[in-house]
Design a protein around this motif. Structure first.
Motif, PDB file in Angstrom:
ATOM      1  N   GLU A  45       0.805  -1.212   0.000  1.00 33.39           N
ATOM      2  CA  GLU A  45       0.000   0.000   0.000  1.00 33.39           C
ATOM      3  C   GLU A  45       0.844   1.270   0.000  1.00 33.39           C
ATOM      4  O   GLU A  45       0.427   2.280  -0.588  1.00 33.39           O
ATOM      5  CB  GLU A  45      -1.002  -0.025   1.141  1.00 33.39           C
ATOM      6  CG  GLU A  45      -2.110  -1.018   0.863  1.00 33.39           C
ATOM      7  CD  GLU A  45      -3.249  -0.985   1.842  1.00 33.39           C
ATOM      8  OE1 GLU A  45      -4.340  -1.450   1.457  1.00 33.39           O
ATOM      9  OE2 GLU A  45      -3.068  -0.525   2.986  1.00 33.39           O
ATOM     10  N   CYS A  49       0.400   4.054  -2.850  1.00 32.68           N
ATOM     11  CA  CYS A  49       0.181   5.476  -2.550  1.00 32.68           C
ATOM     12  C   CYS A  49       1.130   6.339  -3.370  1.00 32.68           C
ATOM     13  O   CYS A  49       0.722   7.386  -3.904  1.00 32.68           O
ATOM     14  CB  CYS A  49       0.396   5.761  -1.064  1.00 32.68           C
ATOM     15  SG  CYS A  49      -0.923   5.182  -0.003  1.00 32.68           S
ATOM     16  N   LYS A  52       0.031   6.114  -7.159  1.00 38.95           N
ATOM     17  CA  LYS A  52      -1.228   6.840  -7.382  1.00 38.95           C
ATOM     18  C   LYS A  52      -1.058   8.344  -7.192  1.00 38.95           C
ATOM     19  O   LYS A  52      -1.715   9.135  -7.864  1.00 38.95           O
ATOM     20  CB  LYS A  52      -2.316   6.309  -6.450  1.00 38.95           C
ATOM     21  CG  LYS A  52      -2.804   4.935  -6.827  1.00 38.95           C
ATOM     22  CD  LYS A  52      -3.811   4.394  -5.833  1.00 38.95           C
ATOM     23  CE  LYS A  52      -4.214   2.976  -6.183  1.00 38.95           C
ATOM     24  NZ  LYS A  52      -5.039   2.352  -5.165  1.00 38.95           N
ATOM     25  N   GLY A  53      -0.183   8.757  -6.304  1.00 41.17           N
ATOM     26  CA  GLY A  53       0.023  10.176  -6.046  1.00 41.17           C
ATOM     27  C   GLY A  53       0.923  10.864  -7.060  1.00 41.17           C
ATOM     28  O   GLY A  53       1.024  12.094  -7.068  1.00 41.17           O
ATOM     29  N   VAL A  59       1.411  12.964  -2.510  1.00 44.13           N
ATOM     30  CA  VAL A  59       1.546  11.627  -1.928  1.00 44.13           C
ATOM     31  C   VAL A  59       1.200  11.691  -0.449  1.00 44.13           C
ATOM     32  O   VAL A  59       1.718  12.537   0.277  1.00 44.13           O
ATOM     33  CB  VAL A  59       2.990  11.091  -2.109  1.00 44.13           C
ATOM     34  CG1 VAL A  59       3.163   9.739  -1.427  1.00 44.13           C
ATOM     35  CG2 VAL A  59       3.360  11.021  -3.581  1.00 44.13           C
ATOM     36  N   SER A  60       0.323  10.793  -0.019  1.00 44.25           N
ATOM     37  CA  SER A  60       0.032  10.652   1.406  1.00 44.25           C
ATOM     38  C   SER A  60       0.034   9.171   1.747  1.00 44.25           C
ATOM     39  O   SER A  60      -0.825   8.420   1.289  1.00 44.25           O
ATOM     40  CB  SER A  60      -1.322  11.257   1.773  1.00 44.25           C
ATOM     41  OG  SER A  60      -1.614  10.927   3.129  1.00 44.25           O
ATOM     42  N   TYR A  61       1.002   8.765   2.533  1.00 42.48           N
ATOM     43  CA  TYR A  61       1.055   7.375   2.966  1.00 42.48           C
ATOM     44  C   TYR A  61      -0.003   7.097   4.029  1.00 42.48           C
ATOM     45  O   TYR A  61      -0.368   5.945   4.259  1.00 42.48           O
ATOM     46  CB  TYR A  61       2.451   7.033   3.485  1.00 42.48           C
ATOM     47  CG  TYR A  61       3.521   7.188   2.433  1.00 42.48           C
ATOM     48  CD1 TYR A  61       3.498   6.414   1.277  1.00 42.48           C
ATOM     49  CD2 TYR A  61       4.553   8.102   2.590  1.00 42.48           C
ATOM     50  CE1 TYR A  61       4.481   6.552   0.300  1.00 42.48           C
ATOM     51  CE2 TYR A  61       5.542   8.248   1.627  1.00 42.48           C
ATOM     52  CZ  TYR A  61       5.496   7.474   0.478  1.00 42.48           C
ATOM     53  OH  TYR A  61       6.465   7.611  -0.479  1.00 42.48           O
ATOM     54  N   ARG A  63      -3.117   8.032   3.807  1.00 48.21           N
ATOM     55  CA  ARG A  63      -4.402   7.811   3.153  1.00 48.21           C
ATOM     56  C   ARG A  63      -4.436   6.513   2.359  1.00 48.21           C
ATOM     57  O   ARG A  63      -5.122   6.420   1.346  1.00 48.21           O
ATOM     58  CB  ARG A  63      -4.730   8.991   2.229  1.00 48.21           C
ATOM     59  CG  ARG A  63      -4.977  10.297   2.980  1.00 48.21           C
ATOM     60  CD  ARG A  63      -5.541  11.384   2.086  1.00 48.21           C
ATOM     61  NE  ARG A  63      -4.656  11.764   0.992  1.00 48.21           N
ATOM     62  CZ  ARG A  63      -3.985  12.910   0.925  1.00 48.21           C
ATOM     63  NH1 ARG A  63      -4.103  13.805   1.890  1.00 48.21           N
ATOM     64  NH2 ARG A  63      -3.213  13.174  -0.106  1.00 48.21           N
ATOM     65  N   ARG A  64      -3.736   5.521   2.838  1.00 51.27           N
ATOM     66  CA  ARG A  64      -3.751   4.241   2.121  1.00 51.27           C
ATOM     67  C   ARG A  64      -5.074   3.515   2.348  1.00 51.27           C
ATOM     68  O   ARG A  64      -5.788   3.779   3.315  1.00 51.27           O
ATOM     69  CB  ARG A  64      -2.553   3.389   2.496  1.00 51.27           C
ATOM     70  CG  ARG A  64      -2.414   3.046   3.946  1.00 51.27           C
ATOM     71  CD  ARG A  64      -1.038   2.426   4.202  1.00 51.27           C
ATOM     72  NE  ARG A  64      -0.890   2.040   5.579  1.00 51.27           N
ATOM     73  CZ  ARG A  64      -0.494   2.863   6.541  1.00 51.27           C
ATOM     74  NH1 ARG A  64      -0.192   4.110   6.268  1.00 51.27           N
ATOM     75  NH2 ARG A  64      -0.391   2.435   7.778  1.00 51.27           N
ATOM     76  N   GLU A  65      -5.349   2.568   1.479  1.00 53.69           N
ATOM     77  CA  GLU A  65      -6.650   1.898   1.475  1.00 53.69           C
ATOM     78  C   GLU A  65      -6.848   0.946   2.654  1.00 53.69           C
ATOM     79  O   GLU A  65      -7.962   0.772   3.133  1.00 53.69           O
ATOM     80  CB  GLU A  65      -6.808   1.129   0.155  1.00 53.69           C
ATOM     81  CG  GLU A  65      -8.162   0.529  -0.058  1.00 53.69           C
ATOM     82  CD  GLU A  65      -8.273  -0.165  -1.399  1.00 53.69           C
ATOM     83  OE1 GLU A  65      -9.239  -0.944  -1.552  1.00 53.69           O
ATOM     84  OE2 GLU A  65      -7.426   0.038  -2.286  1.00 53.69           O
TER      85      GLU A  65
END
Length: 161
Positions: A45, A49, A52-53, A59-61, A63-65
């Motif tokens: 994840e 991140c 996707k960022g 990038v925000s680690y 805000r992972r799923e």
């Protein structure tokens, strides 16, 4: 850097493919009841991140799923690793990395290559923990390099000469 990251993920993928299915999601008491699957999800994840960022340079680690499917289904995790391997290499550019610290959001300027290196180091750290769980649950022979930083391997080689 990209080659090292992709190779490290390839080694991990190969280990996961031979790991007994019943071990992957089993809590490991010597790792505070975390499973190999949970550590795997965390690695995957963070890379996702970053990838996707990249487009928005945001990038925000944090805000992972937190996709439980990755930590429960070894085959799905392997597919996600392959996705990362095929999408990791990109041109360097400035990115904003956002963290939540003490209830406040903090934004730092970084760049894509720096974050790929961060993810590589982070992955190796978690591989060391995963190695402990694999050795606890199985008798699989793991590569000596699994979970060991490249600088440590170079130091060991220099000391052996």
């Amino acid at each position: 850097m990209f080659r090292s990251s992709i190779a490290t993920l390839e080694q991990f993928k190969e280990i996961l493919m031979i790991l007994p299915e019943d071990v992957y999601a089993r809590p490991c008491n010597i790792l505070s009841n975390a499973s190999i699957g949970q550590h795997t999800r965390h690695i995957i994840e963070l890379y996702l991140c970053l990838i996707k960022g990249y487009g928005d340079a945001d990038v925000s680690y944090d805000r992972r799923e937190r996709n439980r499917r990755i930590e429960q289904e070894k085959c799905f995790a392997v597919n996600q690793i392959e996705l990362i391997q095929s999408n990791l290499e990109r041109p360097n550019k400035t990115v904003a990395v956002t963290y939540e610290l003490g209830g406040q959001e903090t934004c730092l300027e970084s760049n894509y290559n720096r974050e790929v290196m961060y993810n590589l180091e982070h992955t190796i750290h978690h591989h060391a923990l995963i190695k402990v769980a694999i050795e606890h649950f199985t008798s699989l022979e793991l590569p000596e390099s699994f979970g060991v930083a490249p600088s440590t391997l170079q130091h060991r080689q220099a000391c052996a000469q």
